[in-house]
Design a protein around this motif. Structure first.
Motif, mmCIF file in Angstrom:
data_model
loop_
_atom_site.group_PDB
_atom_site.id
_atom_site.type_symbol
_atom_site.label_atom_id
_atom_site.label_comp_id
_atom_site.label_asym_id
_atom_site.label_seq_id
_atom_site.Cartn_x
_atom_site.Cartn_y
_atom_site.Cartn_z
ATOM 1 N N LYS A 137 10.652 -54.761 69.674
ATOM 2 C CA LYS A 137 11.417 -54.631 68.427
ATOM 3 C C LYS A 137 10.723 -55.234 67.216
ATOM 4 O O LYS A 137 11.341 -55.927 66.421
ATOM 5 C CB LYS A 137 12.784 -55.299 68.580
ATOM 6 C CG LYS A 137 13.703 -54.595 69.549
ATOM 7 C CD LYS A 137 15.148 -54.938 69.251
ATOM 8 C CE LYS A 137 16.077 -54.058 70.028
ATOM 9 N NZ LYS A 137 15.997 -54.336 71.486
ATOM 10 N N GLY A 138 9.433 -54.969 67.078
ATOM 11 C CA GLY A 138 8.748 -55.413 65.867
ATOM 12 C C GLY A 138 8.375 -56.877 65.829
ATOM 13 O O GLY A 138 7.842 -57.350 64.830
ATOM 14 N N LEU A 154 6.196 -58.885 63.107
ATOM 15 C CA LEU A 154 6.768 -60.045 62.418
ATOM 16 C C LEU A 154 5.887 -61.270 62.619
ATOM 17 O O LEU A 154 5.790 -62.119 61.740
ATOM 18 C CB LEU A 154 8.187 -60.320 62.926
ATOM 19 C CG LEU A 154 9.237 -59.281 62.514
ATOM 20 C CD1 LEU A 154 10.560 -59.553 63.210
ATOM 21 C CD2 LEU A 154 9.440 -59.285 61.012
ATOM 22 N N PRO A 168 28.833 -53.333 58.548
ATOM 23 C CA PRO A 168 28.301 -52.539 59.660
ATOM 24 C C PRO A 168 27.138 -53.277 60.321
ATOM 25 O O PRO A 168 26.275 -53.820 59.631
ATOM 26 C CB PRO A 168 27.818 -51.260 58.976
ATOM 27 C CG PRO A 168 28.535 -51.198 57.690
ATOM 28 C CD PRO A 168 28.815 -52.611 57.289
ATOM 29 N N TYR A 169 27.134 -53.303 61.652
ATOM 30 C CA TYR A 169 26.142 -54.130 62.342
ATOM 31 C C TYR A 169 24.718 -53.668 62.089
ATOM 32 O O TYR A 169 23.777 -54.444 62.136
ATOM 33 C CB TYR A 169 26.431 -54.169 63.846
ATOM 34 C CG TYR A 169 26.132 -52.883 64.573
ATOM 35 C CD1 TYR A 169 24.874 -52.676 65.147
ATOM 36 C CD2 TYR A 169 27.090 -51.881 64.707
ATOM 37 C CE1 TYR A 169 24.597 -51.492 65.810
ATOM 38 C CE2 TYR A 169 26.821 -50.707 65.363
ATOM 39 C CZ TYR A 169 25.568 -50.511 65.917
ATOM 40 O OH TYR A 169 25.282 -49.354 66.566
ATOM 41 N N GLN A 170 24.550 -52.360 61.767
ATOM 42 C CA GLN A 170 23.195 -51.875 61.516
ATOM 43 C C GLN A 170 22.532 -52.639 60.375
ATOM 44 O O GLN A 170 21.328 -52.908 60.416
ATOM 45 C CB GLN A 170 23.221 -50.388 61.165
ATOM 46 C CG GLN A 170 23.599 -49.489 62.316
ATOM 47 C CD GLN A 170 25.085 -49.172 62.334
ATOM 48 O OE1 GLN A 170 25.882 -49.878 61.720
ATOM 49 N NE2 GLN A 170 25.465 -48.126 63.044
ATOM 50 N N PHE A 171 23.340 -53.009 59.357
ATOM 51 C CA PHE A 171 22.749 -53.711 58.225
ATOM 52 C C PHE A 171 22.353 -55.130 58.611
ATOM 53 O O PHE A 171 21.407 -55.689 58.070
ATOM 54 C CB PHE A 171 23.715 -53.681 57.038
ATOM 55 C CG PHE A 171 23.834 -52.309 56.451
ATOM 56 C CD1 PHE A 171 22.907 -51.863 55.523
ATOM 57 C CD2 PHE A 171 24.831 -51.442 56.879
ATOM 58 C CE1 PHE A 171 22.984 -50.573 55.012
ATOM 59 C CE2 PHE A 171 24.914 -50.161 56.361
ATOM 60 C CZ PHE A 171 23.990 -49.720 55.431
ATOM 61 N N LEU A 199 21.253 -55.881 61.584
ATOM 62 C CA LEU A 199 20.027 -55.757 62.376
ATOM 63 C C LEU A 199 18.807 -55.501 61.491
ATOM 64 O O LEU A 199 17.684 -55.699 61.920
ATOM 65 C CB LEU A 199 20.175 -54.632 63.411
ATOM 66 C CG LEU A 199 21.161 -54.931 64.551
ATOM 67 C CD1 LEU A 199 21.251 -53.757 65.501
ATOM 68 C CD2 LEU A 199 20.759 -56.189 65.300
ATOM 69 N N MET A 200 19.045 -55.040 60.253
ATOM 70 C CA MET A 200 17.919 -54.876 59.328
ATOM 71 C C MET A 200 17.434 -56.219 58.798
ATOM 72 O O MET A 200 16.334 -56.321 58.276
ATOM 73 C CB MET A 200 18.355 -54.069 58.093
ATOM 74 C CG MET A 200 18.542 -52.611 58.283
ATOM 75 S SD MET A 200 19.113 -51.949 56.701
ATOM 76 C CE MET A 200 19.850 -50.425 57.275
ATOM 77 N N TYR A 212 13.897 -57.863 59.141
ATOM 78 C CA TYR A 212 12.797 -57.153 58.497
ATOM 79 C C TYR A 212 12.877 -57.273 56.985
ATOM 80 O O TYR A 212 11.871 -57.485 56.305
ATOM 81 C CB TYR A 212 12.805 -55.688 58.946
ATOM 82 C CG TYR A 212 12.985 -55.571 60.444
ATOM 83 C CD1 TYR A 212 11.958 -55.964 61.305
ATOM 84 C CD2 TYR A 212 14.181 -55.152 61.006
ATOM 85 C CE1 TYR A 212 12.118 -55.902 62.676
ATOM 86 C CE2 TYR A 212 14.358 -55.083 62.376
ATOM 87 C CZ TYR A 212 13.326 -55.467 63.205
ATOM 88 O OH TYR A 212 13.492 -55.424 64.554
ATOM 89 N N LEU A 213 14.103 -57.153 56.447
ATOM 90 C CA LEU A 213 14.266 -57.266 54.997
ATOM 91 C C LEU A 213 13.953 -58.684 54.528
ATOM 92 O O LEU A 213 13.268 -58.884 53.532
ATOM 93 C CB LEU A 213 15.697 -56.880 54.596
ATOM 94 C CG LEU A 213 16.008 -55.382 54.711
ATOM 95 C CD1 LEU A 213 17.464 -55.119 54.379
ATOM 96 C CD2 LEU A 213 15.112 -54.587 53.781
ATOM 97 N N LEU A 223 10.270 -59.125 54.409
ATOM 98 C CA LEU A 223 9.657 -58.493 53.238
ATOM 99 C C LEU A 223 9.861 -59.351 51.991
ATOM 100 O O LEU A 223 8.942 -59.537 51.198
ATOM 101 C CB LEU A 223 10.288 -57.110 53.014
ATOM 102 C CG LEU A 223 9.740 -55.995 53.901
ATOM 103 C CD1 LEU A 223 10.535 -54.720 53.681
ATOM 104 C CD2 LEU A 223 8.275 -55.748 53.597
#
Lengths: 305, 351
Positions: free
Chosen positions: A220-221, A225, A265-268, A270-271, A274-275, A278
């Motif tokens: 998962k990256g 990271l 929302p859980y997707q945000f 999980l971002m 990474y965000l 950055l």
């Protein structure tokens, strides 16, 4: 408290992969195959542990293939003078393909994933009985202790020994190092191999502590990271260790808020890792001290400005 | 000089000597990697000859196989160009799949929201939405590089992971198709779909678009001032700067252009193939695109040919997995080995 304990548990892949990246980078060798080497380490580590029933053999095998990946990187870049990023990406593909191929050939497609037992927490005698802190820091699996000791040892090696000074000089000014009798080629080979070993160990940690099984998307990256972490930590072992706390903290936070469910929302969530990375990079890259010769191959017969 | 002489001295050597010398390393690399893979396959106890015939022959035996290959070829070609265009300026775009996904999201959004528009208006909008969002996804790392000197390998790759979550959110929360068992959106309007060139097996017009864009990119990089400046920046940033080329700005533009190309591959997947957003649609086009770009050594004329070869391998690999039960990942090793041998041929020539 459980949060802090989970963060300590989650720093390990970042610390190991980050220190591995840093070690190579300090001799000018920029490995960008972390993600692939970690996945291969996860696959080999899991398969070794599963087939023999002994995690140690799994770990040893993973570390071995990681060393081979590092050796390949060093050979193609340092001896054959090929572009480090191109070779790094090639090794990345090769490892990604090999990791899933090995799993498919040996295990195949199963309805229920095969499991290995995860590494147990080992209380450190005495220290684990300190209230609060003992539970957070001293009741962990042995790789957590290893990550802490490794970071301290690397700090000591790089900044307190002659070998460390020589090692750093190869990444800053290999011509000067070469003229003073430092074997730049050997230095790069050794750091690349140890770096690859640490990355594969970081990968093996994932099935052995988190999941107990292997999946193709388990890294998962974290490998990428880890590169970010290395820049964030200014290519210094102690700062990489503390930076890993930040990366692991965000990872645990995203996971826990997701489980808690607060309307976002859980997707945000999980971002978030990474965000956040950055965002941090925007500041880290301006300040970060980067080895001057990072990413370049040294050729004795060439001129450098 | 009469024409005969021109032909003898310049044209003939180029095609006879030059072309053979250019292609020979590729042929040798392919043979060597297939041989190495054969050893693997034999060691696993499978029929090597049968495996080779399946890998290389599936695309050419049936019309369906050939169309499958062309459908794979389109995203691979565009993903490879999304990598090679920034590479010309010395920048590594590892964000092709993220750019493809946001492109696909853009195309889907337009195709669903503006479903009442007539086809001549809606279809271009669907395609352009993908291109635009892809370009935006390339602009972010480009700007981070330009303004904050953030390493583009990192920023492009990290945005991939952001796009995965974005896709999941849109396919499960925004326009979810509740009948599908997998995160999927409802289909876009028929007016937003690419016309079919052949009905059965289905081949959409996306391939014409992709080939036209590939030709445009080749002309841009090899025949225009902008393309020349791009290559000059990649070859020697200092020298380029001395001659008044703003390398940092060019790198930014190259990343935006790369993002637009990957975004186009997303809109073609939506408008031409899937007609809806599906989680996992990016397949492993990113890795394959980078492999193609590297095997072609960044040469935009070679990219379409390499992309076609890789599409043949990929279609053959899935057939091999279905019929011979040999894991399809095998072909990934073949591709990595081809890359390795092609790279090594450079080293050998240098000596």
């Amino acid at each position: 408290m459980i949060f802090a304990k989970l963060v300590m548990l989650s720093i390990v892949p970042y610390v190991l992969a980050g220190q591995g990246t840093m070690l190579g980078g300090r001799t000018g060798l920029f490995n960008v195959a972390q993600e692939g080497i970690m996945l291969l380490g996860a696959s080999v580590g899991f398969l070794g542990g599963y087939l023999t029933g002994n995690v140690w053999i799994g770990i040893a095998l993973a570390v071995g293939v990681g060393g081979l990946a590092g050796l390949a990187l060093a050979y193609f870049t340092t001896s054959l003078k090929m572009n480090q990023f191109v070779i790094g990406l090639a090794i990345f593909f090769f490892c990604v393909g090999l990791a899933s191929l090995l799993y498919k050939v040996i295990i195949g497609v199963t309805l229920v994933p095969p499991l290995i037992s995860t590494l147990p927490g080992i209380p450190v005698p005495g220290l684990s009985r300190i209230p609060l802190l003992g539970e957070i820091f001293f009741v962990q699996n042995w790789l957590v202790y290893f990550a802490i000791v490794l970071s301290a040892a690397l700090y000591w090696l790089l900044y307190r020994t002659r070998l460390g000074l020589e090692l750093r000089s190869v990444g800053e000014n290999p011509k000067a190092a070469d003229s003073l009798g430092v074997n730049t080629t050997r230095m790069r080979y050794v750091t690349a191999i140890i770096g690859g070993m640490l990355m594969a160990l970081a990968g093996a940690y994932l099935p052995m502590v988190y999941t107990g099984t292997y999946t193709a998307d388990m890294v998962k990256g974290r490998g990428w990271l880890a590169i970010a972490l290395t820049f964030f930590g200014g290519w210094s072992p102690h700062l990489i260790f503390f930076g890993a706390l930040f990366f692991a903290g965000i990872e645990v936070l995203a996971f826990r808020v997701q489980v808690g469910g607060r309307g976002i929302p859980y997707q945000f969530l999980l971002m978030l890792p990474y965000l956040a990375t950055l965002l941090v990079m925007m500041f880290a890259f301006r300040r970060a001290r980067v080895p001057a010769f990072l990413g370049q191959n040294y050729d004795r017969e060439k001129r450098y400005q | 000089m009469n024409q005969q002489l021109v032909f003898e001295r310049q044209v003939k050597p180029f095609f006879v000597g030059g072309l053979i010398r250019k292609i020979l390393p590729y042929v040798l690399a392919i043979i060597a990697s297939l041989a190495a893979a054969g050893l693997f396959i034999a060691a696993m106890g499978f029929d090597v000859w049968h495996a080779y015939v399946t890998i290389l022959g599936t695309s050419f035996r049936t019309p369906n196989g050939f169309v499958q290959t062309l459908l794979k070829f389109v995203p691979l070609l565009l993903q490879a160009l999304a990598f090679t265009v920034p590479l010309a300026a010395g920048k590594f775009n590892i964000g092709g799949e993220g750019q493809m996904i946001v492109g696909a999201i853009g195309a889907t959004a337009i195709g669903i929201l503006l479903k009442d528009l007539p086809a001549p208006v809606l279809l271009p909008l669907v395609i352009l939405a993908g291109v635009g969002l892809g370009a935006f996804w390339g602009l972010i790392p480009g700007w981070l590089l330009y303004r904050y000197r953030v390493n583009e390998i990192l920023s492009t790759v990290l945005l991939n992971f952001v796009s995965f979550q974005l896709l999941n959110y849109i396919a499960t929360e925004v326009w979810a198709d509740s009948a599908a068992g997998h995160p999927t959106t409802v289909p876009i309007a028929a007016a937003g779909q690419l016309p079919m060139l052949i009905g059965n097996p289905p081949l959409n017009a996306g391939i014409i678009l992709a080939l036209a864009v590939a030709a445009g990119i080749y002309i841009f990089t090899s025949r225009t001032v902008g393309g020349y400046e791009l290559i000059a920046t990649g070859a020697n940033p200092r020298a380029a700067q001395v001659f008044g080329i703003d390398g940092r700005k060019l790198s930014l533009l190259a990343l935006v252009l790369g993002g637009a190309l990957a975004g186009l591959s997303g809109s073609i997947e939506i408008a031409g193939v899937q007609h809806r957003l599906i989680e996992g649609m990016q397949s492993n086009y990113l890795l394959l695109g980078i492999i193609i770009g590297l095997i072609a050594k960044g040469n935009n004329l070679a990219v379409p040919f390499v992309a076609f070869f890789i599409a043949v391998l990929e279609v053959g690999a899935s057939a091999m997995q279905r019929t011979l039960m040999i894991p399809g990942e095998m072909v990934f090793i073949v591709e990595a080995l081809v890359l390795l041998f092609v790279l090594l041929s450079d080293v050998i020539r240098r000596r």
